[in-house]
Design a protein around this motif. Sequence first.
Motif, PDB file in Angstrom:
ATOM      1  N   ILE A  34      37.554  31.960  41.523  1.00 41.96           N
ATOM      2  CA  ILE A  34      38.527  32.380  40.524  1.00 41.96           C
ATOM      3  C   ILE A  34      39.753  33.005  41.205  1.00 41.96           C
ATOM      4  CG2 ILE A  34      38.952  34.158  38.785  1.00 41.96           C
ATOM      5  CD1 ILE A  34      36.118  34.666  38.193  1.00 41.96           C
ATOM      6  N   GLU A  35      40.864  32.189  40.416  1.00 42.74           N
ATOM      7  CA  GLU A  35      42.332  32.954  40.814  1.00 42.74           C
ATOM      8  C   GLU A  35      43.049  33.256  39.751  1.00 42.74           C
ATOM      9  OE1 GLU A  35      44.614  31.372  44.660  1.00 42.74           O
ATOM     10  OE2 GLU A  35      43.852  29.707  43.553  1.00 42.74           O
ATOM     11  N   ALA A  36      43.505  34.463  39.699  1.00 45.64           N
ATOM     12  CA  ALA A  36      44.429  34.914  38.437  1.00 45.64           C
ATOM     13  C   ALA A  36      45.847  35.204  39.018  1.00 45.64           C
ATOM     14  CB  ALA A  36      43.771  36.069  37.722  1.00 45.64           C
ATOM     15  N   VAL A  37      46.826  34.624  38.374  1.00 51.45           N
ATOM     16  CA  VAL A  37      47.991  34.876  38.921  1.00 51.45           C
ATOM     17  C   VAL A  37      49.013  35.319  37.789  1.00 51.45           C
ATOM     18  CG1 VAL A  37      50.387  33.845  39.958  1.00 51.45           C
ATOM     19  CG2 VAL A  37      47.766  33.054  40.581  1.00 51.45           C
ATOM     20  N   ASP A  38      49.532  36.655  37.975  1.00 49.26           N
ATOM     21  CA  ASP A  38      50.240  37.163  36.888  1.00 49.26           C
ATOM     22  C   ASP A  38      49.926  37.088  35.436  1.00 49.26           C
ATOM     23  OD1 ASP A  38      52.066  38.071  39.035  1.00 49.26           O
ATOM     24  OD2 ASP A  38      53.119  36.291  39.162  1.00 49.26           O
ATOM     25  N   LEU A  39      48.662  37.468  35.098  1.00 54.51           N
ATOM     26  CA  LEU A  39      48.336  37.243  33.704  1.00 54.51           C
ATOM     27  C   LEU A  39      48.971  38.241  32.905  1.00 54.51           C
ATOM     28  CD1 LEU A  39      44.431  36.572  34.094  1.00 54.51           C
ATOM     29  CD2 LEU A  39      46.302  34.741  34.162  1.00 54.51           C
ATOM     30  N   VAL A  40      49.559  37.863  31.791  1.00 51.63           N
ATOM     31  CA  VAL A  40      50.189  38.742  30.855  1.00 51.63           C
ATOM     32  C   VAL A  40      49.628  38.334  29.542  1.00 51.63           C
ATOM     33  CG1 VAL A  40      52.391  39.339  29.596  1.00 51.63           C
ATOM     34  CG2 VAL A  40      52.409  38.961  32.048  1.00 51.63           C
ATOM     35  N   ALA A  52      48.338  44.040  26.497  1.00 54.88           N
ATOM     36  CA  ALA A  52      47.082  44.045  26.632  1.00 54.88           C
ATOM     37  C   ALA A  52      46.992  43.755  28.389  1.00 54.88           C
ATOM     38  CB  ALA A  52      45.955  43.163  26.114  1.00 54.88           C
ATOM     39  N   LEU A  53      47.469  43.074  28.917  1.00 58.86           N
ATOM     40  CA  LEU A  53      47.581  42.687  30.434  1.00 58.86           C
ATOM     41  C   LEU A  53      49.072  42.445  30.694  1.00 58.86           C
ATOM     42  CD1 LEU A  53      44.785  39.674  30.684  1.00 58.86           C
ATOM     43  CD2 LEU A  53      44.450  42.206  31.063  1.00 58.86           C
ATOM     44  N   ALA A  54      49.364  43.371  31.934  1.00 58.63           N
ATOM     45  CA  ALA A  54      50.630  43.358  32.413  1.00 58.63           C
ATOM     46  C   ALA A  54      51.166  42.794  33.830  1.00 58.63           C
ATOM     47  CB  ALA A  54      51.290  44.944  32.347  1.00 58.63           C
ATOM     48  N   GLY A  55      50.605  41.472  34.033  1.00 54.60           N
ATOM     49  CA  GLY A  55      50.789  40.987  35.320  1.00 54.60           C
ATOM     50  C   GLY A  55      49.718  41.079  36.183  1.00 54.60           C
ATOM     51  N   VAL A  56      48.482  40.627  35.678  1.00 57.86           N
ATOM     52  CA  VAL A  56      47.200  40.948  36.421  1.00 57.86           C
ATOM     53  C   VAL A  56      47.032  39.738  37.496  1.00 57.86           C
ATOM     54  CG1 VAL A  56      44.799  40.831  36.517  1.00 57.86           C
ATOM     55  CG2 VAL A  56      45.993  42.527  35.136  1.00 57.86           C
ATOM     56  N   SER A  57      46.680  39.972  38.905  1.00 60.37           N
ATOM     57  CA  SER A  57      46.370  38.927  39.877  1.00 60.37           C
ATOM     58  C   SER A  57      45.435  39.592  40.726  1.00 60.37           C
ATOM     59  CB  SER A  57      47.797  38.686  40.618  1.00 60.37           C
ATOM     60  OG  SER A  57      48.905  38.233  39.861  1.00 60.37           O
ATOM     61  N   PHE A  58      44.236  38.171  40.915  1.00 52.49           N
ATOM     62  CA  PHE A  58      43.507  38.702  41.870  1.00 52.49           C
ATOM     63  C   PHE A  58      42.868  37.456  42.450  1.00 52.49           C
ATOM     64  CE2 PHE A  58      41.680  39.013  37.577  1.00 52.49           C
ATOM     65  CZ  PHE A  58      40.627  38.245  37.642  1.00 52.49           C
ATOM     66  N   THR A 104      39.634  41.484  28.010  1.00 49.75           N
ATOM     67  CA  THR A 104      40.699  40.525  27.950  1.00 49.75           C
ATOM     68  C   THR A 104      40.874  39.779  29.136  1.00 49.75           C
ATOM     69  OG1 THR A 104      41.723  42.130  26.438  1.00 49.75           O
ATOM     70  CG2 THR A 104      43.259  40.290  27.332  1.00 49.75           C
ATOM     71  N   THR A 105      40.861  40.197  30.334  1.00 50.46           N
ATOM     72  CA  THR A 105      40.857  39.375  31.297  1.00 50.46           C
ATOM     73  C   THR A 105      39.929  38.241  31.536  1.00 50.46           C
ATOM     74  OG1 THR A 105      41.713  41.351  32.623  1.00 50.46           O
ATOM     75  CG2 THR A 105      40.723  39.538  33.918  1.00 50.46           C
ATOM     76  N   MET A 106      38.428  38.758  31.390  1.00 50.07           N
ATOM     77  CA  MET A 106      37.341  37.676  31.143  1.00 50.07           C
ATOM     78  C   MET A 106      37.380  36.640  30.295  1.00 50.07           C
ATOM     79  SD  MET A 106      33.953  40.161  31.913  1.00 50.07           S
ATOM     80  CE  MET A 106      33.534  40.329  33.745  1.00 50.07           C
ATOM     81  N   ARG A 107      38.116  37.111  29.098  1.00 48.77           N
ATOM     82  CA  ARG A 107      38.368  36.063  28.014  1.00 48.77           C
ATOM     83  C   ARG A 107      39.491  35.120  28.225  1.00 48.77           C
ATOM     84  NH1 ARG A 107      37.729  39.904  22.604  1.00 48.77           N
ATOM     85  NH2 ARG A 107      35.403  40.005  22.760  1.00 48.77           N
ATOM     86  N   ALA A 108      40.424  35.558  28.809  1.00 45.51           N
ATOM     87  CA  ALA A 108      41.617  34.660  29.419  1.00 45.51           C
ATOM     88  C   ALA A 108      41.095  33.943  30.446  1.00 45.51           C
ATOM     89  CB  ALA A 108      42.563  35.472  29.917  1.00 45.51           C
ATOM     90  N   LEU A 109      40.075  34.290  31.427  1.00 44.39           N
ATOM     91  CA  LEU A 109      39.845  33.380  32.400  1.00 44.39           C
ATOM     92  C   LEU A 109      38.641  32.202  31.780  1.00 44.39           C
ATOM     93  CD1 LEU A 109      38.351  36.185  35.289  1.00 44.39           C
ATOM     94  CD2 LEU A 109      40.363  34.515  35.226  1.00 44.39           C
ATOM     95  N   SER A 149      51.478  34.381  29.429  1.00 45.13           N
ATOM     96  CA  SER A 149      52.252  33.953  30.583  1.00 45.13           C
ATOM     97  C   SER A 149      51.312  34.050  31.758  1.00 45.13           C
ATOM     98  CB  SER A 149      53.496  34.305  30.947  1.00 45.13           C
ATOM     99  OG  SER A 149      53.402  35.857  31.282  1.00 45.13           O
ATOM    100  N   GLY A 150      51.217  33.530  32.840  1.00 48.31           N
ATOM    101  CA  GLY A 150      50.622  33.428  34.015  1.00 48.31           C
ATOM    102  C   GLY A 150      49.464  32.277  34.019  1.00 48.31           C
ATOM    103  N   ARG A 151      48.547  32.154  35.207  1.00 49.49           N
ATOM    104  CA  ARG A 151      47.585  31.268  35.286  1.00 49.49           C
ATOM    105  C   ARG A 151      46.322  31.523  35.735  1.00 49.49           C
ATOM    106  NH1 ARG A 151      45.800  28.896  39.806  1.00 49.49           N
ATOM    107  NH2 ARG A 151      47.428  29.810  41.029  1.00 49.49           N
ATOM    108  N   ALA A 152      45.465  31.058  35.440  1.00 51.05           N
ATOM    109  CA  ALA A 152      44.031  31.263  35.958  1.00 51.05           C
ATOM    110  C   ALA A 152      43.385  29.854  36.125  1.00 51.05           C
ATOM    111  CB  ALA A 152      43.218  32.060  34.765  1.00 51.05           C
ATOM    112  N   THR A 153      42.641  29.997  37.503  1.00 48.59           N
ATOM    113  CA  THR A 153      41.868  28.909  37.959  1.00 48.59           C
ATOM    114  C   THR A 153      40.429  29.380  38.348  1.00 48.59           C
ATOM    115  OG1 THR A 153      43.956  27.928  39.147  1.00 48.59           O
ATOM    116  CG2 THR A 153      41.951  27.158  39.654  1.00 48.59           C
ATOM    117  N   VAL A 154      39.683  28.575  37.445  1.00 42.76           N
ATOM    118  CA  VAL A 154      38.243  28.955  37.669  1.00 42.76           C
ATOM    119  C   VAL A 154      37.268  27.586  38.165  1.00 42.76           C
ATOM    120  CG1 VAL A 154      36.352  29.442  36.203  1.00 42.76           C
ATOM    121  CG2 VAL A 154      38.394  30.236  35.545  1.00 42.76           C
TER     122      VAL A 154
END
Length: 333
Positions: free
Chosen positions: A25-31, A39-45, A65-70, A78-83
């Motif tokens: 998983i890659e999360a980049v600046d999830l808003v 709900a999410l303010a720039g989550v990256s991991f 919210t993070t899990m549902r976005a992934l 905005s932001g990007r998630a790669t699974v």
Amino acid sequence: MSHVGTAEAPQGRGVASVADPDAAIEAVDLVKKFGTSLALAGVSFSVPRGSVFGVIGPNGAGKTTTMRALLDIIRVTSGRATVLGTDSRNAGPELRRRIGYLPGELILEGRTSGRRLLKHYVDISGPVPRGKIDELAERFGLDLDRPVRKLSKGNKQKLGIVQAFMHQPELLVLDEPTSGLDPLMQQEFLGLVSEAREAGQTVFLSSHVISEIQQAADVVAILRGGKIVTIASVEELRQSAIRHLRMMVTGVSPAELRALLAPLDGVGNLECTRNSAGTTEATATLGGEIRPFIQAISTLALTDLVLEEPDLEESVLRLYTVPNAAGPNGDVS
């Protein structure tokens, strides 16, 4: 459940980046905004393949919210998630079959039995090894022939765990997975997570139970208010955790002992008193490295010293509540 739905077309801008082949998983600046609520303010991991990544935080922190976005159940602003190497917005049936999902709000109703319901999910998730469903049900003491609507909350949760694990997916996304389970079943679940790691599967789980994350995860992300406070290994959190100490010393006054201990890094809540036996007693909290403290007291005439195991829960709760609290890696919210 394992069948992850597809959301509408994206409304936010994408973030161009090359995916890390070693990351599940890659999360980049999830808003993510819901109206005026952020709900999410720039989550990256990033979650390495074959690891257990825990997300912990109070209710409303942004875990679900993070899990549902992934999983593309909701679309980020905005932001990007790669699974598993695929942009989550392009998730199709092939990717979904490689994922086991247990939602935090598990709703299972109907007259059908647990066994028939799981057969339905087998048709969605893909092949399940022969006997795997019965093996998992037996481990959790789950009667698969009872109607789902008659199952207790705990047994419905067990059914959800079985459906997430049964097809041995590459990635498990588990939101509050032990909700409703008794302590014995919680330990059985943690054993299942350990086995998944050993088999090379990746586990991404959320919880508000700190001890559960401590036992299960390799790396922990602490969320608060839609932001990551810190990301650290369990060992790093342990090293930064708070210890409680009590000591009794002869030959020094309370003022002298305070003058020795107070300047040390990590010493807090220091109290030094003289007891009825004429011995100086000190209580304090100790964070960070223990070596300077040991060196400082090495010449004292100790009659008693109690240094408790690090209180990981107290340390994490401090990160929840203290504004701009820094974690082990120096990150701040």
